[in-house]
Motif scaffolding. Structure first.
Motif, PDB file in Angstrom:
ATOM      1  N   ALA A  90     -13.448 -10.327  35.305  1.00 14.45           N
ATOM      2  CA  ALA A  90     -13.609 -10.279  36.756  1.00 14.45           C
ATOM      3  C   ALA A  90     -14.208 -11.570  37.292  1.00 14.45           C
ATOM      4  O   ALA A  90     -13.768 -12.098  38.313  1.00 14.45           O
ATOM      5  CB  ALA A  90     -14.479  -9.088  37.144  1.00 14.45           C
ATOM      6  N   ARG A  91     -15.196 -12.102  36.581  1.00 17.96           N
ATOM      7  CA  ARG A  91     -15.824 -13.350  37.033  1.00 17.96           C
ATOM      8  C   ARG A  91     -14.838 -14.511  36.983  1.00 17.96           C
ATOM      9  O   ARG A  91     -14.793 -15.345  37.883  1.00 17.96           O
ATOM     10  CB  ARG A  91     -17.046 -13.659  36.171  1.00 17.96           C
ATOM     11  CG  ARG A  91     -18.207 -12.697  36.360  1.00 17.96           C
ATOM     12  CD  ARG A  91     -19.304 -12.939  35.324  1.00 17.96           C
ATOM     13  NE  ARG A  91     -20.251 -11.835  35.280  1.00 17.96           N
ATOM     14  CZ  ARG A  91     -21.160 -11.676  34.326  1.00 17.96           C
ATOM     15  NH1 ARG A  91     -21.248 -12.550  33.329  1.00 17.96           N
ATOM     16  NH2 ARG A  91     -21.978 -10.647  34.353  1.00 17.96           N
ATOM     17  N   LYS A 151     -12.095 -14.132  39.757  1.00 16.99           N
ATOM     18  CA  LYS A 151     -12.557 -14.041  41.146  1.00 16.99           C
ATOM     19  C   LYS A 151     -12.105 -15.229  41.978  1.00 16.99           C
ATOM     20  O   LYS A 151     -11.647 -15.083  43.119  1.00 16.99           O
ATOM     21  CB  LYS A 151     -14.082 -13.927  41.185  1.00 16.99           C
ATOM     22  CG  LYS A 151     -14.643 -13.680  42.581  1.00 16.99           C
ATOM     23  CD  LYS A 151     -16.149 -13.448  42.542  1.00 16.99           C
ATOM     24  CE  LYS A 151     -16.690 -13.154  43.934  1.00 16.99           C
ATOM     25  NZ  LYS A 151     -18.161 -12.928  43.924  1.00 16.99           N
ATOM     26  N   SER A 180      -9.513  -7.312  44.167  1.00 23.81           N
ATOM     27  CA  SER A 180     -10.628  -7.021  43.267  1.00 23.81           C
ATOM     28  C   SER A 180     -10.244  -7.412  41.851  1.00 23.81           C
ATOM     29  O   SER A 180      -9.320  -6.845  41.260  1.00 23.81           O
ATOM     30  CB  SER A 180     -10.977  -5.533  43.316  1.00 23.81           C
ATOM     31  OG  SER A 180     -11.834  -5.198  42.250  1.00 23.81           O
ATOM     32  N   ALA A 181     -10.962  -8.388  41.302  1.00 21.14           N
ATOM     33  CA  ALA A 181     -10.662  -8.837  39.944  1.00 21.14           C
ATOM     34  C   ALA A 181     -10.897  -7.729  38.932  1.00 21.14           C
ATOM     35  O   ALA A 181     -10.155  -7.590  37.952  1.00 21.14           O
ATOM     36  CB  ALA A 181     -11.511 -10.063  39.600  1.00 21.14           C
ATOM     37  N   GLU A 182     -11.931  -6.916  39.148  1.00 15.37           N
ATOM     38  CA  GLU A 182     -12.193  -5.805  38.230  1.00 15.37           C
ATOM     39  C   GLU A 182     -11.062  -4.792  38.264  1.00 15.37           C
ATOM     40  O   GLU A 182     -10.652  -4.257  37.219  1.00 15.37           O
ATOM     41  CB  GLU A 182     -13.517  -5.128  38.581  1.00 15.37           C
ATOM     42  CG  GLU A 182     -14.740  -5.918  38.145  1.00 15.37           C
ATOM     43  CD  GLU A 182     -16.002  -5.066  38.098  1.00 15.37           C
ATOM     44  OE1 GLU A 182     -15.884  -3.846  38.338  1.00 15.37           O
ATOM     45  OE2 GLU A 182     -17.073  -5.605  37.811  1.00 15.37           O
TER      46      GLU A 182
END
Length: 289
Positions: free
Chosen positions: A190-191, A194, A202-204
């Motif tokens: 996710a980081r 991003k 939403s990357a997650e």
């Protein structure tokens, strides 16, 4: 989106990336550019129990990043092989997830500006986590030889920590070393993504979509079912590879390689020409130029 266009564009993009990667990250020993962060890290003034660190600890961290980028390229090569006349439905997503997860670890390890001590501690944290996980698996499988090998691997990492006069880690399968702890696959991915995804994405969530497919969860697998009609005229669901899903899957793997490479490039201080030409080439491929 046309299925054949997706196949053609993404095969070409993968081939361009693999050719660039062969030249850019598969060197046996990375040579930093003049006045680069890596050059400063190799000339560090850290001391351990046996005297100055020297360049071996940071070079070990770079070697770990090199190994992982080699694995990412291996995944990209597998994706290229899968984009044939009959593309598997699940295969590309599973392979792409592997590429994204590995690249996110490189992205964390090669963060610019953290300095030699933090980078070395990150490599030690990754190596210790790997050894402890290997020991756990071997114990669960009651494989005594593998347990012995894993214990030896863990012992070597702990000895390096002692020799470098680095704070001793705690217990657990993902230990922190002087505050440096490898993020989970979800958090790390996710980081990394991003900055690469649109602001409203939403990357997650992107990562979890890939996870549901890889783990065989019904929700994820049902994304590959589409309404259709049988030869008898009966309505039915059929198993298929959606062109848009396939396109985003392959591009996500390439983006993961790109984001990890950009950090390596920044730390190593390499020239920009070849990287820029590769990224321009990708842009032309996907714009149809």
């Amino acid at each position: 989106m046309d299925h054949q266009v997706v196949i053609t564009q993404n095969r070409e993009a993968l081939e361009a990336t693999l050719a660039f990667g062969e030249r850019g990250v598969r060197e046996p020993a990375w040579t930093p550019g003049a006045a680069s962060q890596a050059e400063a890290e190799l000339a560090n003034s850290e001391t351990g129990l046996n005297g100055p660190w020297g360049n071996r600890p940071p070079r070990t961290a770079y070697a770990a990043a090199n190994l992982m980028m080699d694995a990412v390229l291996d995944d990209l090569g597998a994706l290229r092989q899968l984009l044939g006349d009959r593309v598997p439905v699940i295969g590309p997503t599973v392979v792409a997830r592997s590429a994204v997860e590995i690249a996110s670890t490189v992205w964390w390890l090669m963060e610019p500006g953290i300095g030699v001590r933090r980078r070395v501690c990150r490599e030690l944290a990754l190596s210790l986590k790997s050894a402890r996980r290997a020991k756990q698996v071997a114990q669960n499988m009651q494989a005594s030889r593998a347990v012995t090998d894993a214990l030896q691997q863990e012992s070597r990492v702990l000895q390096r920590i002692t020799d470098l006069d680095v704070q001793q880690p705690g217990p657990g399968y993902s230990p922190a070393i002087e505050g440096e702890q490898a993020p989970s696959a979800t958090a790390g991915t996710a980081r990394m993504l991003k900055a690469a995804l649109p602001a409203n994405a939403s990357a997650e969530s992107v990562y979890r979509v890939y996870s549901t497919v890889t783990h065989g969860e019904l929700y994820g697998l049902m994304n590959f079912m589409a309404p259709g009609v049988s030869s008898t005229g009966q309505s039915m669901l059929h198993w298929h590879s959606d062109p848009d899903v396939l396109d985003s899957t392959v591009q996500m793997a390439i983006v993961a390689f790109r984001e990890a490479y950009r950090r390596i490039h920044q730390v190593m201080g390499w020239g920009k020409l070849e990287r820029d030409l590769w990224e321009i080439r990708l842009g032309k491929i996907f714009s149809g130029a």
